[in-house]
Design a protein around this motif. Sequence first.
Motif, short mmCIF file in Angstrom:
data_model
loop_
_atom_site.label_atom_id
_atom_site.label_comp_id
_atom_site.label_asym_id
_atom_site.label_seq_id
_atom_site.Cartn_x
_atom_site.Cartn_y
_atom_site.Cartn_z
N LEU A 48 0.82 -1.24 -0.04
CA LEU A 48 0.10 0.11 0.08
C LEU A 48 0.99 1.25 0.09
O LEU A 48 0.38 2.39 0.10
CB LEU A 48 -0.99 0.06 1.14
N LEU A 49 2.01 1.35 0.19
CA LEU A 49 3.05 2.29 0.11
C LEU A 49 3.00 3.38 -1.06
O LEU A 49 2.97 4.65 -0.75
CB LEU A 49 4.40 1.71 0.22
N PRO A 50 2.84 2.92 -2.10
CA PRO A 50 2.62 3.86 -3.28
C PRO A 50 1.41 4.78 -3.11
O PRO A 50 1.61 6.03 -3.59
CB PRO A 50 2.51 3.12 -4.54
N ILE A 51 0.35 4.48 -2.44
CA ILE A 51 -0.70 5.26 -2.33
C ILE A 51 -0.48 6.48 -1.66
O ILE A 51 -0.80 7.62 -2.18
CB ILE A 51 -2.06 4.54 -1.57
N PRO A 52 -0.01 6.62 -0.47
CA PRO A 52 0.38 7.85 0.31
C PRO A 52 1.33 8.61 -0.48
O PRO A 52 1.15 9.91 -0.46
CB PRO A 52 0.74 7.44 1.55
N ILE A 53 2.26 7.96 -1.14
CA ILE A 53 3.18 8.71 -1.86
C ILE A 53 2.63 9.59 -2.99
O ILE A 53 3.02 10.73 -3.24
CB ILE A 53 4.44 7.62 -2.31
N MET A 54 1.82 9.06 -3.55
CA MET A 54 0.97 9.50 -4.61
C MET A 54 0.02 10.75 -4.11
O MET A 54 0.07 11.87 -4.87
CB MET A 54 0.09 8.64 -5.32
#
Length: 93
Positions: A48-54
């Motif tokens: 799920l890490l890419p979601i907050p980065i985006m």
Amino acid sequence: MLPTCQHCHTPWTYTDTLKNMLQLRCPYCQQKNYLSKKVRMRDALFSLLPIPIMILFNVSFPWILGLGANIILVLALIYPYIIQLSKHEDPLW
């Protein structure tokens, strides 16, 4: 540290672990092993890490796909060193 079969307690080699990454069947005793609850939770959270980065950095979706592909490649290479096996498949909750 490379994983060890939870049935016959034989340590797996790096190549054995890569070959059995999806099935997790011991190459020595042929018994099925499972990822430990801790590893499955860590993998689920890491996916799920890419979601907050985006959201936080307002990064475009193609950039995130490229980053995700690189992360997957690195994880595939180091995964044999970071997995832990279990005899039984424990529920996540």
